[in-house]
Design an enzyme around this catalytic site. Structure first.
Site, PDB file in Angstrom:
ATOM      1  N   HIS A   1       0.851  -1.189   0.000  1.00  0.00           N
ATOM      2  CA  HIS A   1       0.000   0.000   0.000  1.00  0.00           C
ATOM      3  C   HIS A   1       0.891   1.245   0.000  1.00  0.00           C
ATOM      4  CE1 HIS A   1      -2.843   2.933   1.711  1.00  0.00           C
ATOM      5  NE2 HIS A   1      -3.808   2.126   1.327  1.00  0.00           N
TER       6      HIS A   1
ATOM      7  N   ASP B   1       2.951  -4.505   8.341  1.00  0.00           N
ATOM      8  CA  ASP B   1       1.744  -3.699   8.167  1.00  0.00           C
ATOM      9  C   ASP B   1       0.562  -4.656   8.324  1.00  0.00           C
ATOM     10  OD1 ASP B   1      -0.489  -2.475   7.164  1.00  0.00           O
ATOM     11  OD2 ASP B   1       0.395  -1.856   5.274  1.00  0.00           O
TER      12      ASP B   1
ATOM     13  N   GLN C   1      -4.543  -5.244   7.030  1.00  0.00           N
ATOM     14  CA  GLN C   1      -5.510  -6.201   6.475  1.00  0.00           C
ATOM     15  C   GLN C   1      -5.473  -7.549   7.193  1.00  0.00           C
ATOM     16  OE1 GLN C   1      -7.774  -5.363   4.371  1.00  0.00           O
ATOM     17  NE2 GLN C   1      -6.966  -3.455   3.524  1.00  0.00           N
TER      18      GLN C   1
ATOM     19  N   LYS D   1     -10.745  -0.581  10.261  1.00  0.00           N
ATOM     20  CA  LYS D   1     -10.839  -1.749   9.390  1.00  0.00           C
ATOM     21  C   LYS D   1     -11.284  -2.977  10.181  1.00  0.00           C
ATOM     22  CE  LYS D   1      -7.237  -0.261   6.140  1.00  0.00           C
ATOM     23  NZ  LYS D   1      -7.946   0.122   4.936  1.00  0.00           N
TER      24      LYS D   1
ATOM     25  N   CYS E   1      -4.659   1.869  -3.935  1.00  0.00           N
ATOM     26  CA  CYS E   1      -3.494   2.529  -3.316  1.00  0.00           C
ATOM     27  C   CYS E   1      -2.212   1.724  -3.471  1.00  0.00           C
ATOM     28  CB  CYS E   1      -3.723   2.837  -1.843  1.00  0.00           C
ATOM     29  SG  CYS E   1      -4.976   4.052  -1.570  1.00  0.00           S
TER      30      CYS E   1
HETATM   31  C1  LIG Z   1      -2.323  -2.919   3.582  1.00  0.00           C
HETATM   32  C2  LIG Z   1      -2.702  -1.536   3.998  1.00  0.00           C
HETATM   33  N1  LIG Z   1      -1.776  -0.775   4.596  1.00  0.00           N
HETATM   34  C3  LIG Z   1      -2.055   0.471   5.007  1.00  0.00           C
HETATM   35  C4  LIG Z   1      -3.309   1.021   4.823  1.00  0.00           C
HETATM   36  C5  LIG Z   1      -3.579   2.414   5.302  1.00  0.00           C
HETATM   37  O1  LIG Z   1      -4.488   2.399   6.367  1.00  0.00           O
HETATM   38  P1  LIG Z   1      -5.097   3.754   6.913  1.00  0.00           P
HETATM   39  O2  LIG Z   1      -5.707   4.451   5.735  1.00  0.00           O
HETATM   40  O3  LIG Z   1      -6.115   3.322   7.917  1.00  0.00           O
HETATM   41  O4  LIG Z   1      -3.997   4.535   7.510  1.00  0.00           O
HETATM   42  C6  LIG Z   1      -4.293   0.274   4.192  1.00  0.00           C
HETATM   43  C7  LIG Z   1      -5.626   0.843   3.917  1.00  0.00           C
HETATM   44  O5  LIG Z   1      -6.330   0.445   3.013  1.00  0.00           O
HETATM   45  C8  LIG Z   1      -3.982  -1.044   3.774  1.00  0.00           C
HETATM   46  O6  LIG Z   1      -4.885  -1.815   3.172  1.00  0.00           O
END
Ligand SMILES: Cc1ncc(COP(=O)(O)O)c(C=O)c1O
Length: 397
Positions: free
Chosen positions: A112, A189, A192, A215, A353
């Protein structure tokens, strides 16, 4: 499962965009209203009963997060505004101080933006080298490819536990073992994965873990930064202000507090953090093993039914998560999403993203269906009926 807990589902909406954010059970609104109606006050700043209660509830959530991920101590948990904020705080508060010119950072092409851009920025600043772990033919991360990408210059691997596009579950325990044997730190991270799987940071030997409350049925604007105590002792704040300092004077001498306060400058999202505590208990009562098992059953059903439609390409049919990414022949993904919305079905179209993944899979945009425990087979059947609509092309135009 537990559909009655979600008022919004009574509207007939079919919500398949759980990878972006999830629906909220009514107990979240109730917990947050209770705070605003009955003990609205700042945390950690007042010596009166209301503020003491708010502080206690805020700190209770911290320890619930510790239980959720089986951290050793509550103080290994800092609240942030989300995964993005957490990753930035780790990259610029920790790695900016330990990495040196020429050091290598290992990422994947399917990360992401939140797990790429902070590293790009740091790489520009410190002259680091960004390298990518090769993905296999299913766009997944294999341990052997991680091993192959490591050199004696590799200092950190920063990787999603589950990719938000491909939905593959990365072998985090094995990656950590391999990395630690070579003195490499790993940032996981968990945006998900934490909402969907039982995560045990001790068992997986995770150095840093980040995730977002929104999430996993929680409020927006609340995130978690977990780090092993010995690493967090060396993390430096990147945001400065009230709540994080122990003392300072007019000469600019200053003493900052220890973890976790050091990373929580300013008034935190007290209502959100307290609400998140109720959500953690709620999810733990349902049980993460049950959530995961049920989601995989739903995912298999979804893939099986999607295969009935010859115009549909499935990019990640066998991955072990509730994320299914598709395209429909001749229909631009965004048009497909808009079409599905006419039938009250919420999906996500775009590059999710993960903009550089397109260089790897040569597909710019897709339509993502991402499941959670309140989805069911009847909703999937409705999706399939709508996709099989013989007039689909006319309705899109
Ligand atoms: C794998 C992953 N990392 C980071 C993020 C970023 O999360 P946030 O927008 O809650 O900061 C997301 C959001 O879709 C994600 O799917």
């Amino acid at each position: 499962m537990h559909r009655d807990d979600f008022n919004i589902l009574k509207s007939g909406i079919i919500y398949f965009d759980n990878g972006a954010t999830t629906l909220k059970p009514k107990l979240l609104g109730e917990a947050i209203s209770d705070y605003y109606d009955n003990y609205s006050s700042n945390a950690h700043r007042g010596d009166y009963a209301l503020s003491i209660k708010a502080s206690q509830k805020y700190e209770e959530t911290r320890c619930l997060v510790k239980d959720l991920i089986n951290a050793k101590k509550c103080k290994e948990i800092a609240f942030t505004s989300g995964t993005t904020d957490s990753i930035n705080k780790i990259v610029f508060g920790y790695f900016a101080n330990v990495l040196r010119e020429g050091d290598e950072v290992l990422l994947t092409m399917s990360e992401h933006a939140s797990n790429l851009l902070p590293w790009f920025e740091l790489a520009d600043k410190l002259k680091l080298k960004i390298k990518y772990i090769e993905l296999d033919e299913n766009h997944e991360v294999l341990l052997e490819n991680v091993e192959r990408a490591i050199t004696d210059k590799t200092k950190v691997i920063s990787i999603a536990h589950i990719s938000n596009v491909v939905g593959d579950v990365r072998p985090i325990k094995e990656i950590n073992k391999l990395a630690h044997e070579k003195g490499i730190l790993v940032l996981v991270d968990g945006a998900q994965s934490v909402p969907h799987l039982k995560i045990d940071v001790q068992e997986l030997d995770i150095d840093f873990l980040t995730f977002s409350a929104h999430k996993m049925c929680g409020p927006t604007g609340v995130g978690v930064l977990y780090g092993k105590e010995e690493l967090l002792n060396d993390i430096k704040p990147i945001i400065f202000g009230g709540g994080m300092n122990a003392d300072f004077n007019h000469d600019g001498d200053k003493i900052y507090k220890t973890m976790p306060d050091r990373l929580e400058a300013g008034t935190p999202n007290v209502a959100g953090v307290i609400g998140f505590g109720y959500i953690i208990k709620y999810l733990m009562d349902i049980g993460f093993d049950n959530i995961h098992r049920y989601e995989l059953e739903l995912k298999d059903y979804l893939v099986k039914r999607l295969k009935e439609i010859k115009e549909v390409t499935i990019y990640n049919g066998h991955s072990k998560s509730g994320i299914v990414t598709i395209n429909y022949d001749g229909i631009f993904p965004q048009d497909l999403s808009i079409y599905l919305d006419k039938y009250n079905i919420c999906t996500r179209a775009g590059n999710h993203c993960a903009k550089i993944l397109k260089e790897e899979i040569h597909i710019k945009n897709t339509c993502r269906i991402s499941l959670y425990f309140y989805n069911n087979k009847a909703e999937i059947d409705k999706l399939i009926d709508v996709l099989k609509n013989p007039n689909i092309m006319e309705e899109i135009i």
